[in-house]
Motif scaffolding. Structure first.
Motif, PDB file in Angstrom:
ATOM      1  N   LEU A   1      -7.225  -3.675  -2.774  1.00 45.20           N
ATOM      2  CA  LEU A   1      -6.904  -4.507  -3.935  1.00 45.20           C
ATOM      3  C   LEU A   1      -5.770  -3.925  -4.762  1.00 45.20           C
ATOM      4  N   SER A   2      -5.688  -2.589  -4.810  1.00 42.80           N
ATOM      5  CA  SER A   2      -4.646  -1.934  -5.617  1.00 42.80           C
ATOM      6  C   SER A   2      -3.534  -1.334  -4.774  1.00 42.80           C
ATOM      7  N   GLY A   3      -3.822  -1.032  -3.494  1.00 43.98           N
ATOM      8  CA  GLY A   3      -2.822  -0.414  -2.628  1.00 43.98           C
ATOM      9  C   GLY A   3      -2.675   1.085  -2.855  1.00 43.98           C
ATOM     10  N   ILE A   4      -3.604   1.694  -3.605  1.00 42.98           N
ATOM     11  CA  ILE A   4      -3.532   3.120  -3.944  1.00 42.98           C
ATOM     12  C   ILE A   4      -4.747   3.838  -3.359  1.00 42.98           C
ATOM     13  N   PRO A   5      -4.571   5.018  -2.784  1.00 47.19           N
ATOM     14  CA  PRO A   5      -5.721   5.776  -2.267  1.00 47.19           C
ATOM     15  C   PRO A   5      -6.685   6.125  -3.397  1.00 47.19           C
ATOM     16  N   THR A   6      -7.967   5.761  -3.242  1.00 47.84           N
ATOM     17  CA  THR A   6      -8.925   5.958  -4.332  1.00 47.84           C
ATOM     18  C   THR A   6     -10.258   6.550  -3.900  1.00 47.84           C
TER      19      THR A   6
ATOM     20  N   GLU B   1      -7.332  -3.679 -11.002  1.00 50.63           N
ATOM     21  CA  GLU B   1      -6.292  -4.572 -11.516  1.00 50.63           C
ATOM     22  C   GLU B   1      -5.183  -3.767 -12.206  1.00 50.63           C
ATOM     23  N   ILE B   2      -5.581  -2.749 -12.976  1.00 49.54           N
ATOM     24  CA  ILE B   2      -4.560  -1.911 -13.624  1.00 49.54           C
ATOM     25  C   ILE B   2      -3.880  -1.017 -12.601  1.00 49.54           C
ATOM     26  N   LEU B   3      -4.643  -0.517 -11.625  1.00 49.27           N
ATOM     27  CA  LEU B   3      -4.029   0.282 -10.563  1.00 49.27           C
ATOM     28  C   LEU B   3      -3.004  -0.537  -9.785  1.00 49.27           C
ATOM     29  N   LYS B   4      -3.265  -1.819  -9.619  1.00 49.84           N
ATOM     30  CA  LYS B   4      -2.290  -2.681  -8.948  1.00 49.84           C
ATOM     31  C   LYS B   4      -1.013  -2.780  -9.771  1.00 49.84           C
ATOM     32  N   LYS B   5      -1.153  -2.821 -11.101  1.00 52.11           N
ATOM     33  CA  LYS B   5       0.034  -2.829 -11.950  1.00 52.11           C
ATOM     34  C   LYS B   5       0.825  -1.537 -11.779  1.00 52.11           C
ATOM     35  N   VAL B   6       0.118  -0.396 -11.729  1.00 56.07           N
ATOM     36  CA  VAL B   6       0.799   0.874 -11.468  1.00 56.07           C
ATOM     37  C   VAL B   6       1.608   0.764 -10.188  1.00 56.07           C
ATOM     38  N   ASN B   7       1.002   0.215  -9.162  1.00 55.49           N
ATOM     39  CA  ASN B   7       1.645   0.064  -7.857  1.00 55.49           C
ATOM     40  C   ASN B   7       2.925  -0.770  -7.956  1.00 55.49           C
ATOM     41  N   ILE B   8       2.812  -1.959  -8.528  1.00 49.84           N
ATOM     42  CA  ILE B   8       3.971  -2.858  -8.524  1.00 49.84           C
ATOM     43  C   ILE B   8       5.068  -2.371  -9.466  1.00 49.84           C
ATOM     44  N   TYR B   9       4.698  -1.698 -10.581  1.00 48.20           N
ATOM     45  CA  TYR B   9       5.721  -1.140 -11.466  1.00 48.20           C
ATOM     46  C   TYR B   9       6.529  -0.071 -10.740  1.00 48.20           C
TER      47      TYR B   9
ATOM     48  N   PRO C   1       0.854  -1.200   0.000  1.00 47.45           N
ATOM     49  CA  PRO C   1       0.000   0.000   0.000  1.00 47.45           C
ATOM     50  C   PRO C   1       0.886   1.245   0.000  1.00 47.45           C
ATOM     51  N   TRP C   2       0.537   2.212  -0.848  1.00 43.55           N
ATOM     52  CA  TRP C   2       1.416   3.372  -0.996  1.00 43.55           C
ATOM     53  C   TRP C   2       1.600   4.156   0.295  1.00 43.55           C
TER      54      TRP C   2
ATOM     55  N   SER D   1       9.138   2.890   0.175  1.00 45.86           N
ATOM     56  CA  SER D   1       9.721   4.006  -0.571  1.00 45.86           C
ATOM     57  C   SER D   1       9.140   5.331  -0.082  1.00 45.86           C
ATOM     58  N   PRO D   2       9.966   6.246   0.412  1.00 43.91           N
ATOM     59  CA  PRO D   2       9.453   7.569   0.823  1.00 43.91           C
ATOM     60  C   PRO D   2       8.755   8.303  -0.312  1.00 43.91           C
ATOM     61  N   ASP D   3       9.243   8.116  -1.556  1.00 43.50           N
ATOM     62  CA  ASP D   3       8.635   8.784  -2.708  1.00 43.50           C
ATOM     63  C   ASP D   3       7.168   8.410  -2.848  1.00 43.50           C
ATOM     64  N   LEU D   4       6.865   7.129  -2.679  1.00 39.06           N
ATOM     65  CA  LEU D   4       5.488   6.678  -2.864  1.00 39.06           C
ATOM     66  C   LEU D   4       4.615   7.026  -1.666  1.00 39.06           C
ATOM     67  N   ARG D   5       5.186   7.082  -0.470  1.00 43.16           N
ATOM     68  CA  ARG D   5       4.411   7.574   0.673  1.00 43.16           C
ATOM     69  C   ARG D   5       4.034   9.037   0.460  1.00 43.16           C
ATOM     70  N   GLU D   6       4.980   9.820  -0.075  1.00 45.47           N
ATOM     71  CA  GLU D   6       4.687  11.223  -0.379  1.00 45.47           C
ATOM     72  C   GLU D   6       3.647  11.345  -1.492  1.00 45.47           C
ATOM     73  N   ARG D   7       3.719  10.451  -2.448  1.00 33.79           N
ATOM     74  CA  ARG D   7       2.757  10.502  -3.546  1.00 33.79           C
ATOM     75  C   ARG D   7       1.354  10.155  -3.055  1.00 33.79           C
ATOM     76  N   ALA D   8       1.265   9.190  -2.130  1.00 34.14           N
ATOM     77  CA  ALA D   8      -0.040   8.863  -1.541  1.00 34.14           C
ATOM     78  C   ALA D   8      -0.609  10.072  -0.813  1.00 34.14           C
ATOM     79  N   ALA D   9       0.246  10.795  -0.098  1.00 32.46           N
ATOM     80  CA  ALA D   9      -0.197  11.997   0.608  1.00 32.46           C
ATOM     81  C   ALA D   9      -0.647  13.069  -0.385  1.00 32.46           C
ATOM     82  N   ARG D  10       0.043  13.162  -1.533  1.00 33.02           N
ATOM     83  CA  ARG D  10      -0.324  14.151  -2.546  1.00 33.02           C
ATOM     84  C   ARG D  10      -1.686  13.822  -3.146  1.00 33.02           C
TER      85      ARG D  10
END
Length: 436
Positions: A98-103, A123-131, A63-64, A69-78
């Motif tokens: 399911l995706s680990g991204i705030p939605t 499912e695509i958001l999960k790909k964004v996450n893992i990439y 989950p972001w 990664s600090p970058d992705l924690r900051e991106r989740a906050a953004r």
């Protein structure tokens, strides 16, 4: 194939791997050695167990807002700060499990979003996450070890990414992670190369997207790109300068390292190039992490065959100052990568002086979009405002060299896209001489 089968047959005998190593492999190029040994090891089940560091959807998923990664924690906050929930229109406070991204604003809103679940957008958001986690994982990236000059007796196949990688002898990319990382980087030079190349995957109407006017423009450019294929070399000295590729509104493409752009030149070994990045976001100060302006062009010389040149103002400024004249349809071509001609926030910047200047050059202009709707909107607004002053060169079509890496918009995390997914082309109308 004969060498491969004889090598497999030796494995029936004692010391077969030694025989294979000493006799067969010494006579093969390194790339064929890797392929041969890989085939043999796979056939006999000799491959080592996967490393726990090898990327998989399982070990790259976090989950972001809890990311290593600090970058992705900051991106989740953004995202929480900028985006609004599609159900409640309130701020986003809930991370999709399911995706680990705030939605969404809350779990209740997430459960109530039938479109989100029925479309399986997660499912695509999960790909964004893992990439994104893979790029920050610290794993080795052997796929970034790009090949150099093409062997003269081997033809590059530009039908799609897979055949291009194979015929150019790239590192064997067997996972979606490797493809995502490399195709995002190479999408810009390869979009250009695939359109200009004599073996382009895009054919003439009605089977392909290239119009008759498009064929004329591409024929002129290929006349310069393949000088030694002309029936006569009398005019070789008529175009005694590099081919200029102008990239307007340059952003991410201007930050690519030189060896990535060099892959374009390897497709045209008989031509030299100047790649001109133009726009207020083309010149980045890496130390201060901000865009800067320069009163003079900034030149980075890759080698004798390629220069990268950065111009940190709008194209119409240089056009009005006649900095690039004369334009030559045999040696000049323009690209705009997902420019947003029709986007409310950027349309005024593009559709006034800049578009007028572009059409006045009479040179080919190719543009890309994030998706089919994006490219359609951009093409339609140009036609609506300048239809009588332009010719269509290439109808909108899915780009054979679009990035395979999925991205998302931080202001709307359910808006997912891929760079350069669609491509189209046009130019200023070239009027025929009228006899009076």
């Amino acid at each position: 194939m004969t060498v491969l089968m004889s090598s497999i047959n030796t494995l029936r005998h004692p010391m077969s791997m030694n025989i294979l190593n000493k006799n067969t492999l010494t006579s093969l190029p390194s790339s064929q050695k890797r392929s041969l040994m890989g085939f043999v090891k796979n056939a006999l089940g000799l491959d080592p167990s996967p490393s726990p560091d090898d990327p998989t959807p399982e070990n790259r998923f976090h989950p972001w807002d809890q990311s290593p990664s600090p970058d992705l924690r900051e991106r989740a906050a953004r995202i929480r700060t900028l985006a609004k929930c599609p159900v409640t229109k309130k701020e986003i406070n809930y991370t999709c499990p399911l995706s680990g991204i705030p939605t969404h604003h809350s779990r209740e809103a997430w459960e109530a979003d039938k479109d989100y679940h029925q479309s399986k957008r997660y499912e695509i958001l999960k790909k964004v996450n893992i990439y994104e986690h893979d790029l920050r994982s610290g794993r080795p990236f052997p796929e970034f070890d790009f090949p150099l000059d093409q062997i003269h007796d081997r033809v590059v196949n530009l039908t799609n990414w897979d055949l291009f990688f194979y015929t150019r002898n790239f590192y064997s990319m067997d996972t979606e992670f490797q493809l995502a990382a490399v195709t995002k980087m190479l999408s810009y030079p390869m979009t250009i190369g695939s359109i200009l190349h004599q073996f382009s995957p895009y054919s003439l109407n009605p089977k392909g997207p290239i119009t008759l006017e498009g064929l004329k423009s591409l024929a002129a450019l290929r006349y310069s790109l393949y000088p030694f294929q002309r029936k006569s070399n009398i005019s070789l000295k008529l175009h005694d300068r590099p081919m200029r590729i102008f990239i307007l509104g340059a952003r991410a493409e201007a930050q690519l390292p030189g060896h990535v752009w060099k892959q374009l030149q390897f497709l045209f070994p008989d031509q030299t190039f100047e790649i001109h990045f133009i726009g207020t976001e083309c010149l980045l100060n890496n130390e201060k992490n901000k865009y800067i302006k320069s009163a003079i062009p900034v030149v980075k010389k890759i080698d004798e065959t390629m220069k990268l040149i950065y111009h940190s103002d709008y194209f119409h400024v240089y056009h009005e100052a006649q900095d690039f004249v004369p334009y030559d349809p045999y040696l000049d071509v323009f690209f705009t990568f997902h420019p947003g001609f029709a986007a409310p926030e950027t349309s005024d910047l593009w559709m006034g002086d800049t578009m007028k200047a572009l059409l006045e050059t009479k040179c080919a202009i190719f543009t890309t979009g994030f998706n089919k709707q994006d490219i359609t909107n951009d093409v339609e607004i140009v036609k609506a405002r300048y239809g009588k002053e332009m010719d269509t060169l290439m109808d909108p079509i899915k780009n054979s060299y679009g990035s395979t890496k999925w991205e998302l918009n931080d202001m709307n995390p359910q808006e997912i896209f891929q760079f350069n997914m669609y491509v189209a082309g046009f130019r200023g109308k070239r009027y025929h001489t009228i006899k009076r």
